[in-house]
Design a protein around this motif. Structure first.
Motif, PDB file in Angstrom:
ATOM      1  N   GLY A 197      49.751  47.015  45.469  1.00 36.02           N
ATOM      2  CA  GLY A 197      49.107  47.814  44.437  1.00 36.02           C
ATOM      3  C   GLY A 197      47.786  48.402  44.894  1.00 36.02           C
ATOM      4  N   PRO A 198      47.363  49.513  44.278  1.00 32.05           N
ATOM      5  CA  PRO A 198      46.068  50.106  44.615  1.00 32.05           C
ATOM      6  C   PRO A 198      44.915  49.201  44.202  1.00 32.05           C
ATOM      7  CG  PRO A 198      47.010  51.183  42.688  1.00 32.05           C
ATOM      8  CD  PRO A 198      48.059  50.258  43.212  1.00 32.05           C
ATOM      9  N   ALA A 199      43.774  49.391  44.850  1.00 30.69           N
ATOM     10  CA  ALA A 199      42.615  48.539  44.561  1.00 30.69           C
ATOM     11  C   ALA A 199      42.089  48.775  43.157  1.00 30.69           C
ATOM     12  CB  ALA A 199      41.516  48.785  45.591  1.00 30.69           C
ATOM     13  N   GLY A 200      42.055  50.031  42.723  1.00 27.69           N
ATOM     14  CA  GLY A 200      41.477  50.360  41.431  1.00 27.69           C
ATOM     15  C   GLY A 200      40.103  50.993  41.602  1.00 27.69           C
ATOM     16  N   TYR A 201      39.677  51.700  40.567  1.00 23.39           N
ATOM     17  CA  TYR A 201      38.378  52.379  40.625  1.00 23.39           C
ATOM     18  C   TYR A 201      37.250  51.357  40.796  1.00 23.39           C
ATOM     19  CZ  TYR A 201      34.612  55.598  39.431  1.00 23.39           C
ATOM     20  OH  TYR A 201      33.469  56.364  39.470  1.00 23.39           O
ATOM     21  N   GLY A 202      36.341  51.632  41.742  1.00 25.73           N
ATOM     22  CA  GLY A 202      35.208  50.749  41.978  1.00 25.73           C
ATOM     23  C   GLY A 202      35.484  49.646  42.983  1.00 25.73           C
ATOM     24  N   LEU A 203      36.720  49.555  43.496  1.00 27.45           N
ATOM     25  CA  LEU A 203      37.092  48.528  44.459  1.00 27.45           C
ATOM     26  C   LEU A 203      37.759  49.169  45.666  1.00 27.45           C
ATOM     27  CD1 LEU A 203      38.601  45.936  41.945  1.00 27.45           C
ATOM     28  CD2 LEU A 203      36.419  45.701  43.145  1.00 27.45           C
ATOM     29  N   ARG A 204      37.812  48.401  46.769  1.00 20.63           N
ATOM     30  CA  ARG A 204      38.475  48.879  47.976  1.00 20.63           C
ATOM     31  C   ARG A 204      39.272  47.738  48.595  1.00 20.63           C
ATOM     32  NH1 ARG A 204      37.084  52.819  45.923  1.00 20.63           N
ATOM     33  NH2 ARG A 204      36.086  54.693  46.796  1.00 20.63           N
ATOM     34  N   ARG A 205      40.320  48.085  49.311  1.00 20.97           N
ATOM     35  CA  ARG A 205      41.125  47.100  50.036  1.00 20.97           C
ATOM     36  C   ARG A 205      40.621  46.987  51.471  1.00 20.97           C
ATOM     37  NH1 ARG A 205      46.801  48.557  50.566  1.00 20.97           N
ATOM     38  NH2 ARG A 205      45.981  50.678  50.804  1.00 20.97           N
ATOM     39  N   VAL A 206      40.508  45.754  51.926  1.00 21.54           N
ATOM     40  CA  VAL A 206      40.042  45.494  53.298  1.00 21.54           C
ATOM     41  C   VAL A 206      41.072  44.627  53.990  1.00 21.54           C
ATOM     42  CG1 VAL A 206      38.319  44.268  54.687  1.00 21.54           C
ATOM     43  CG2 VAL A 206      37.592  45.800  52.854  1.00 21.54           C
ATOM     44  N   LEU A 207      41.366  44.974  55.255  1.00 25.54           N
ATOM     45  CA  LEU A 207      42.326  44.225  56.060  1.00 25.54           C
ATOM     46  C   LEU A 207      41.588  43.174  56.883  1.00 25.54           C
ATOM     47  CD1 LEU A 207      45.362  44.206  56.859  1.00 25.54           C
ATOM     48  CD2 LEU A 207      44.731  45.652  58.807  1.00 25.54           C
ATOM     49  N   ILE A 208      42.066  41.927  56.805  1.00 24.17           N
ATOM     50  CA  ILE A 208      41.481  40.846  57.594  1.00 24.17           C
ATOM     51  C   ILE A 208      42.571  40.188  58.425  1.00 24.17           C
ATOM     52  CG2 ILE A 208      39.638  40.420  55.922  1.00 24.17           C
ATOM     53  CD1 ILE A 208      41.198  37.997  54.942  1.00 24.17           C
ATOM     54  N   ASP A 209      42.179  39.576  59.556  1.00 22.11           N
ATOM     55  CA  ASP A 209      43.168  38.927  60.408  1.00 22.11           C
ATOM     56  C   ASP A 209      43.381  37.480  59.975  1.00 22.11           C
ATOM     57  OD1 ASP A 209      41.028  37.455  61.341  1.00 22.11           O
ATOM     58  OD2 ASP A 209      40.830  38.590  63.203  1.00 22.11           O
ATOM     59  N   GLN A 210      44.167  36.743  60.756  1.00 27.57           N
ATOM     60  CA  GLN A 210      44.525  35.375  60.379  1.00 27.57           C
ATOM     61  C   GLN A 210      43.340  34.423  60.398  1.00 27.57           C
ATOM     62  OE1 GLN A 210      47.211  33.734  63.311  1.00 27.57           O
ATOM     63  NE2 GLN A 210      46.386  35.069  64.907  1.00 27.57           N
ATOM     64  N   HIS A 211      42.221  34.836  61.027  1.00 33.52           N
ATOM     65  CA  HIS A 211      41.028  34.004  61.070  1.00 33.52           C
ATOM     66  C   HIS A 211      40.004  34.401  60.005  1.00 33.52           C
ATOM     67  CE1 HIS A 211      42.592  32.380  64.789  1.00 33.52           C
ATOM     68  NE2 HIS A 211      42.649  33.597  65.324  1.00 33.52           N
ATOM     69  N   GLY A 212      40.348  35.393  59.156  1.00 33.59           N
ATOM     70  CA  GLY A 212      39.446  35.831  58.096  1.00 33.59           C
ATOM     71  C   GLY A 212      38.441  36.867  58.525  1.00 33.59           C
ATOM     72  N   LEU A 213      38.583  37.425  59.721  1.00 32.81           N
ATOM     73  CA  LEU A 213      37.656  38.435  60.211  1.00 32.81           C
ATOM     74  C   LEU A 213      38.113  39.817  59.759  1.00 32.81           C
ATOM     75  CD1 LEU A 213      37.125  37.092  63.859  1.00 32.81           C
ATOM     76  CD2 LEU A 213      35.707  36.700  61.819  1.00 32.81           C
ATOM     77  N   VAL A 214      37.138  40.628  59.328  1.00 33.61           N
ATOM     78  CA  VAL A 214      37.448  41.968  58.839  1.00 33.61           C
ATOM     79  C   VAL A 214      37.907  42.852  59.989  1.00 33.61           C
ATOM     80  CG1 VAL A 214      36.520  44.039  57.751  1.00 33.61           C
ATOM     81  CG2 VAL A 214      35.860  41.785  56.902  1.00 33.61           C
ATOM     82  N   LYS A 215      39.033  43.543  59.780  1.00 32.66           N
ATOM     83  CA  LYS A 215      39.555  44.451  60.797  1.00 32.66           C
ATOM     84  C   LYS A 215      39.245  45.907  60.449  1.00 32.66           C
ATOM     85  CE  LYS A 215      43.526  43.710  62.700  1.00 32.66           C
ATOM     86  NZ  LYS A 215      44.972  43.481  62.933  1.00 32.66           N
TER      87      LYS A 215
END
Length: 521
Positions: free
Chosen positions: A173-191
């Motif tokens: 689903g889309p993030a929605g107004y005012g929010l964004r989607r962020v991809l992280i790896d298996q260690h929790g680091l932002v990609k």
């Protein structure tokens, strides 16, 4: 084509057969699935001397239902209408034909083909689909297994998604107004940040929500303030946002629904909520009660304070209170006693009253709600309800006629703009409804308006019953004999009219039925 003696035992019966192949894959990730199926099918065809003349392919389509599977629908349509120029349908296995949850549905589509003399053959199965008791039993088991596989897979996928929700990861689903989607790896680091339409590429990657641009976060909080402090409705807030030129996260204008989404979704206070609505196995869409929701509180960074959010929820619940029929009528009765008359405008402008649309929806129309509290408008509004019924009845009758012609082998094309039917590319049919009018003397009259602008070859005039709630009889009026735009009929008419009268549309269907004519010697 190989000679019969070069073919395996039993293959000669197919040596002159023309076949269509049907292939299907469930998801776009199975990019080579249809090619692999087609290769196996063509190997089978080559061994048995079968010529493949058509291919029907459903790429990325679920096998749970026939809805959305355009290729299978087209295949069944070609078979039913006699357009199929083949005697055999080759399918990789039973599951590719479909994983229908009702095994009888899978058998039904195969029976349609069998009834037309076309055999469905599953090339990778270990049984011959020859109608023998053994093959029938094995095929039935295979169909049940195909449906059970989908049910088991659905349960496993759902359990996995719930586990990821509880760990704080976003599921689709889309993030929605005012929010964004962020991809992280298996260690929790932002990609990286995911833009609209982008998805993760690795199975081990996960998605979380983070606050969007500061101006959007500020606007979300303004929406809450407008709703709580200024007592604006969702529609009023949407109008204000559109007036300021602000667009939604999908670059669309704001509506009541999109504003309500901002005011009611727990993701704005950082909660990850899942299973509010379920649509498992392509069945009925179900809104689940709160105890079935899967929730992880504090999964994301909040952009709205809990105080603002829960205050808004209290207001929404108060506004959305569902009144019983008796409560609705009691409020309407009190308003009638206070104002002395009723109208949609009066209802909508009265503080604390449910909307006029709520009364119309609950009781079928405002007129019926008025009658229940003893209010009778000065004007006779019964024609409004009759008109509403006729608007619903006309497409129903046109659709039934279209289906009946197709069922007897006729070909019919329906113009979506005018509902004009073109039958067998030979003649056109227009259906019109004629309401029954009762005169002051008790006589009944029907006024038929012919749509001369369409110039149909035949106009089917459907005379309605005195209550205007069903078809009474039918007049099949050819254009060559009736050039006027209006006709008036009584209960008893001259023979030049009644010779075109019929109790059913069987005569029209007979005109559309295709018959095989023997060639003269």
């Amino acid at each position: 084509m190989p000679s019969p003696e070069d073919q395996p035992h039993g293959a000669s019966q197919f040596s002159l057969f023309r076949a269509a192949e049907y292939v299907r894959m469930s998801t776009e990730h199975q990019q080579y699935s249809t090619e692999n199926q087609a290769d196996r099918i063509r190997e089978y065809a080559a061994r048995h001397g079968i010529q493949i003349v058509r291919t029907y392919a459903d790429a990325g389509k679920s096998g749970l239902r026939i809805d959305g599977r355009e290729a299978l629908q087209r295949l069944i349509h070609d078979v039913e209408t006699g357009q199929a120029d083949f005697q055999l349908i080759l399918v990789y296995d039973v599951s590719r034909w479909g994983r229908f949850q009702d095994a009888d549905e899978s058998a039904y589509y195969e029976y349609i083909c069998k009834r037309k003399g076309i055999t469905v053959t599953y090339v990778a199965e270990q049984f011959d689909n020859d109608g023998s008791p053994v093959s029938t039993i094995v095929k039935g088991v295979k169909r049940a297994m195909a449906g059970e596989y989908s049910r088991e897979l659905s349960a496993k996928v759902f359990a996995g998604q719930c586990r990821l929700i509880e760990l704080g990861y976003r599921q689709g689903g889309p993030a929605g107004y005012g929010l964004r989607r962020v991809l992280i790896d298996q260690h929790g680091l932002v990609k990286s940040m995911l833009t609209r339409g982008e998805h993760k590429s690795l199975q081990t990657d996960r998605v979380i929500l983070v606050p969007g641009p500061p101006e959007e976060v500020a606007m979300v909080n303004r929406i809450y303030r407008w709703f709580i402090d200024d007592n604006l409705s969702e529609s009023q807030i949407a109008g204000r946002l559109n007036a300021e030129g602000i667009r939604t996260d999908l670059d669309r204008a704001w509506t009541r629904g999109t504003v309500n989404e901002v005011l009611s979704n727990e993701k704005y206070i950082g909660n990850n909520v899942y299973n509010r609505v379920s649509f498992k196995l392509k069945k009925t869409r179900v809104t689940n009660p709160g105890e079935m929701w899967v929730r992880k509180e504090g999964a994301f960074e909040a952009i709205v304070s809990p105080e603002l959010f829960f205050t808004a929820q209290g207001i929404l619940r108060a506004r959305a209170r569902r009144y019983s029929d008796d409560e609705l009528l009691e409020r309407l009765r009190q308003l009638y006693e206070t104002r002395g008359l009723l109208s949609g405008l009066i209802i909508n402008e009265t503080e604390g009253m449910p909307s006029a649309a709520a009364y119309a929806h609950r009781f079928g129309s405002l007129i019926r709600a008025y009658q229940k509290v003893g209010f009778m408008p000065d004007r006779d509004y019964r024609f409004l309800e009759t008109n509403r019924f006729l608007r619903q009845l006309h497409p129903t009758i046109v659709g039934e006629t279209e289906a009946a012609i197709q069922a007897i082998g006729g070909e019919v094309h329906r113009d979506p703009a005018t509902d004009l039917l073109t039958v067998n590319h030979e003649f056109t049919v227009s259906l019109v409804l004629a309401r029954c009018l009762t005169t002051s003397t008790g006589s009944r009259r029907w006024k038929i308006r012919l749509d001369t602008s369409l110039c149909p070859d035949v106009t089917v005039a459907v005379r309605l019953t005195p209550d205007n709630d069903a078809a009474y009889d039918y007049y099949l009026l050819p254009r060559l004999d009736f050039g006027e735009s209006n006709l008036r009929l009584a209960e008893v008419n001259a023979v030049e009219f009644d010779c075109y009268r019929f109790d059913t549309l069987d005569y029209l269907y007979g005109m559309a039925e295709r018959r095989r004519v023997r060639r003269a010697a």
